[in-house]
Design a protein around this motif. Structure first.
Motif, PDB file in Angstrom:
ATOM      1  N   ASP A  58      65.234  65.439  28.583  1.00 22.75           N
ATOM      2  CA  ASP A  58      65.987  66.525  27.948  1.00 22.75           C
ATOM      3  C   ASP A  58      66.805  66.022  26.760  1.00 22.75           C
ATOM      4  OD1 ASP A  58      64.961  68.322  29.760  1.00 22.75           O
ATOM      5  OD2 ASP A  58      66.703  68.226  31.092  1.00 22.75           O
ATOM      6  N   GLU A  59      67.275  64.772  26.842  1.00 18.97           N
ATOM      7  CA  GLU A  59      68.165  64.248  25.807  1.00 18.97           C
ATOM      8  C   GLU A  59      67.605  63.068  25.028  1.00 18.97           C
ATOM      9  OE1 GLU A  59      72.039  63.593  27.467  1.00 18.97           O
ATOM     10  OE2 GLU A  59      71.989  65.492  28.538  1.00 18.97           O
ATOM     11  N   ILE A  60      66.486  62.512  25.463  1.00 22.53           N
ATOM     12  CA  ILE A  60      65.912  61.333  24.823  1.00 22.53           C
ATOM     13  C   ILE A  60      64.467  61.636  24.459  1.00 22.53           C
ATOM     14  CG2 ILE A  60      65.292  58.898  25.117  1.00 22.53           C
ATOM     15  CD1 ILE A  60      67.474  58.838  27.346  1.00 22.53           C
ATOM     16  N   LYS A  61      64.109  61.290  23.229  1.00 23.08           N
ATOM     17  CA  LYS A  61      62.725  61.445  22.808  1.00 23.08           C
ATOM     18  C   LYS A  61      62.452  60.382  21.762  1.00 23.08           C
ATOM     19  CE  LYS A  61      59.401  64.708  20.927  1.00 23.08           C
ATOM     20  NZ  LYS A  61      59.168  66.067  20.450  1.00 23.08           N
ATOM     21  N   GLY A  62      61.495  59.496  22.040  1.00 25.31           N
ATOM     22  CA  GLY A  62      61.190  58.481  21.050  1.00 25.31           C
ATOM     23  C   GLY A  62      60.270  57.399  21.556  1.00 25.31           C
ATOM     24  N   GLU A  63      59.922  56.505  20.635  1.00 30.11           N
ATOM     25  CA  GLU A  63      59.057  55.385  20.950  1.00 30.11           C
ATOM     26  C   GLU A  63      59.799  54.354  21.785  1.00 30.11           C
ATOM     27  OE1 GLU A  63      57.117  53.631  17.622  1.00 30.11           O
ATOM     28  OE2 GLU A  63      56.238  55.523  16.985  1.00 30.11           O
ATOM     29  N   SER A  72      55.569  46.754  37.991  1.00 29.74           N
ATOM     30  CA  SER A  72      56.430  47.685  37.259  1.00 29.74           C
ATOM     31  C   SER A  72      56.227  47.557  35.757  1.00 29.74           C
ATOM     32  CB  SER A  72      57.896  47.427  37.599  1.00 29.74           C
ATOM     33  OG  SER A  72      58.297  46.174  37.085  1.00 29.74           O
ATOM     34  N   LEU A  73      56.673  48.578  35.060  1.00 30.46           N
ATOM     35  CA  LEU A  73      56.745  48.546  33.607  1.00 30.46           C
ATOM     36  C   LEU A  73      58.150  48.985  33.213  1.00 30.46           C
ATOM     37  CD1 LEU A  73      53.388  50.276  32.575  1.00 30.46           C
ATOM     38  CD2 LEU A  73      53.921  47.830  32.536  1.00 30.46           C
ATOM     39  N   THR A  74      58.712  48.309  32.221  1.00 28.13           N
ATOM     40  CA  THR A  74      60.009  48.685  31.675  1.00 28.13           C
ATOM     41  C   THR A  74      59.782  49.280  30.291  1.00 28.13           C
ATOM     42  OG1 THR A  74      61.146  46.931  32.872  1.00 28.13           O
ATOM     43  CG2 THR A  74      62.270  47.830  30.941  1.00 28.13           C
ATOM     44  N   PHE A  75      60.313  50.484  30.092  1.00 28.56           N
ATOM     45  CA  PHE A  75      60.267  51.149  28.794  1.00 28.56           C
ATOM     46  C   PHE A  75      61.630  50.951  28.149  1.00 28.56           C
ATOM     47  CE2 PHE A  75      56.794  52.950  30.977  1.00 28.56           C
ATOM     48  CZ  PHE A  75      55.930  53.510  30.059  1.00 28.56           C
ATOM     49  N   LEU A  76      61.670  50.281  27.012  1.00 25.49           N
ATOM     50  CA  LEU A  76      62.902  49.960  26.299  1.00 25.49           C
ATOM     51  C   LEU A  76      62.957  50.794  25.019  1.00 25.49           C
ATOM     52  CD1 LEU A  76      65.404  48.088  25.978  1.00 25.49           C
ATOM     53  CD2 LEU A  76      63.890  46.512  24.778  1.00 25.49           C
ATOM     54  N   HIS A  77      64.021  51.588  24.881  1.00 23.48           N
ATOM     55  CA  HIS A  77      64.176  52.477  23.738  1.00 23.48           C
ATOM     56  C   HIS A  77      65.580  52.291  23.169  1.00 23.48           C
ATOM     57  CE1 HIS A  77      63.928  56.099  21.285  1.00 23.48           C
ATOM     58  NE2 HIS A  77      65.021  56.566  21.852  1.00 23.48           N
ATOM     59  N   ILE A  78      65.674  52.076  21.870  1.00 23.85           N
ATOM     60  CA  ILE A  78      66.981  51.940  21.215  1.00 23.85           C
ATOM     61  C   ILE A  78      67.252  53.222  20.444  1.00 23.85           C
ATOM     62  CG2 ILE A  78      68.350  50.657  19.537  1.00 23.85           C
ATOM     63  CD1 ILE A  78      66.688  48.186  20.377  1.00 23.85           C
ATOM     64  N   ASP A  82      72.878  53.005  21.478  1.00 21.34           N
ATOM     65  CA  ASP A  82      72.564  52.964  22.903  1.00 21.34           C
ATOM     66  C   ASP A  82      71.224  52.265  23.138  1.00 21.34           C
ATOM     67  OD1 ASP A  82      74.815  54.464  23.826  1.00 21.34           O
ATOM     68  OD2 ASP A  82      73.815  56.289  23.140  1.00 21.34           O
ATOM     69  N   VAL A  83      71.153  51.516  24.229  1.00 19.26           N
ATOM     70  CA  VAL A  83      69.908  50.892  24.662  1.00 19.26           C
ATOM     71  C   VAL A  83      69.505  51.549  25.981  1.00 19.26           C
ATOM     72  CG1 VAL A  83      68.764  48.766  25.369  1.00 19.26           C
ATOM     73  CG2 VAL A  83      70.471  48.712  23.534  1.00 19.26           C
ATOM     74  N   VAL A  84      68.330  52.163  25.971  1.00 15.41           N
ATOM     75  CA  VAL A  84      67.836  52.894  27.138  1.00 15.41           C
ATOM     76  C   VAL A  84      66.720  52.086  27.781  1.00 15.41           C
ATOM     77  CG1 VAL A  84      66.785  55.055  27.923  1.00 15.41           C
ATOM     78  CG2 VAL A  84      68.314  55.061  25.937  1.00 15.41           C
ATOM     79  N   THR A  85      66.805  51.878  29.104  1.00 12.42           N
ATOM     80  CA  THR A  85      65.727  51.216  29.842  1.00 12.42           C
ATOM     81  C   THR A  85      65.308  52.092  31.022  1.00 12.42           C
ATOM     82  OG1 THR A  85      67.283  49.940  31.180  1.00 12.42           O
ATOM     83  CG2 THR A  85      66.402  48.855  29.235  1.00 12.42           C
ATOM     84  N   PHE A  86      64.003  52.333  31.101  1.00  9.75           N
ATOM     85  CA  PHE A  86      63.399  52.995  32.259  1.00  9.75           C
ATOM     86  C   PHE A  86      62.519  51.945  32.925  1.00  9.75           C
ATOM     87  CE2 PHE A  86      63.927  57.592  32.220  1.00  9.75           C
ATOM     88  CZ  PHE A  86      64.455  57.830  30.973  1.00  9.75           C
ATOM     89  N   ILE A  99      71.461  53.541  30.561  1.00  9.60           N
ATOM     90  CA  ILE A  99      71.802  53.577  29.145  1.00  9.60           C
ATOM     91  C   ILE A  99      73.049  52.715  28.984  1.00  9.60           C
ATOM     92  CG2 ILE A  99      72.519  54.985  27.180  1.00  9.60           C
ATOM     93  CD1 ILE A  99      71.107  57.359  28.511  1.00  9.60           C
ATOM     94  N   LYS A 100      72.949  51.733  28.113  1.00 12.84           N
ATOM     95  CA  LYS A 100      74.083  50.859  27.800  1.00 12.84           C
ATOM     96  C   LYS A 100      74.536  51.187  26.387  1.00 12.84           C
ATOM     97  CE  LYS A 100      73.475  48.373  31.553  1.00 12.84           C
ATOM     98  NZ  LYS A 100      74.144  48.752  32.733  1.00 12.84           N
ATOM     99  N   GLY A 101      75.830  51.384  26.215  1.00 16.11           N
ATOM    100  CA  GLY A 101      76.376  51.717  24.904  1.00 16.11           C
ATOM    101  C   GLY A 101      77.385  52.833  25.030  1.00 16.11           C
ATOM    102  N   PRO A 102      77.693  53.512  23.930  1.00 17.41           N
ATOM    103  CA  PRO A 102      78.706  54.566  23.935  1.00 17.41           C
ATOM    104  C   PRO A 102      78.394  55.721  24.891  1.00 17.41           C
ATOM    105  CG  PRO A 102      78.097  54.000  21.674  1.00 17.41           C
ATOM    106  CD  PRO A 102      77.171  53.256  22.586  1.00 17.41           C
ATOM    107  N   HIS A 103      77.123  55.961  25.166  1.00 18.02           N
ATOM    108  CA  HIS A 103      76.730  57.068  26.051  1.00 18.02           C
ATOM    109  C   HIS A 103      76.201  56.526  27.374  1.00 18.02           C
ATOM    110  CE1 HIS A 103      76.375  58.568  21.868  1.00 18.02           C
ATOM    111  NE2 HIS A 103      77.075  59.571  22.390  1.00 18.02           N
ATOM    112  N   ALA A 104      76.889  55.539  27.943  1.00 18.11           N
ATOM    113  CA  ALA A 104      76.430  54.865  29.153  1.00 18.11           C
ATOM    114  C   ALA A 104      76.133  55.863  30.271  1.00 18.11           C
ATOM    115  CB  ALA A 104      77.476  53.862  29.623  1.00 18.11           C
TER     116      ALA A 104
END
Length: 116
Positions: A58-63, A72-78, A82-86, A99-104
């Motif tokens: 809903d809030e994240i869309k990107g490569e 497992s697979l880790t999807f890393l998105h900056i 913010d650094v997003v890891t799934f 999510i690490k950063g201002p929007h943790a």
């Protein structure tokens, strides 16, 4: 002898087809997941059998960059600062997101069968 080799190849073929569609071996796939905490949807995908993928929530869309792990697979998105890891565990089909950063934030949930 010829019959034995033919039988062995016939028996091995379904296993080879299944291995080719396995997201852990680099195959293209889409997997849909549902958050246990919010009920929101998460879609993760890889196209082109590379280490590049895509994340949609809903809030994240990107490569994303895809990093392989044990089952497992880790999807890393900056995203800005913010650094997003799934991290998706394909053995039990659960995910952990942070999510690490201002929007943790933290999230977790379960995923369906990968579609290849």
């Amino acid at each position: 002898m010829k019959y034995t080799v033919t039988m062995l190849l016939a028996l091995a073929t379904p296993g080879l087809a299944a291995a080719q569609s396995d997201p852990l071996n680099g195959a293209d796939f889409v997997v849909n997941c549902i958050s246990d905490s919010t009920g929101g949807s998460v879609t993760l995908a890889r196209s082109g059998a590379t280490d590049k993928g895509f994340i949609v929530t809903d809030e994240i869309k990107g490569e994303a960059t895809i990093i392989s792990g044990l089952n497992s697979l880790t999807f890393l998105h900056i995203m800005d600062k913010d650094v997003v890891t799934f991290v998706v565990d394909f053995e039990d089909r659960n995910y952990d997101m942070s999510i690490k950063g201002p929007h943790a934030a933290q999230d977790f949930g379960s995923c369906g069968e990968p579609i290849g």
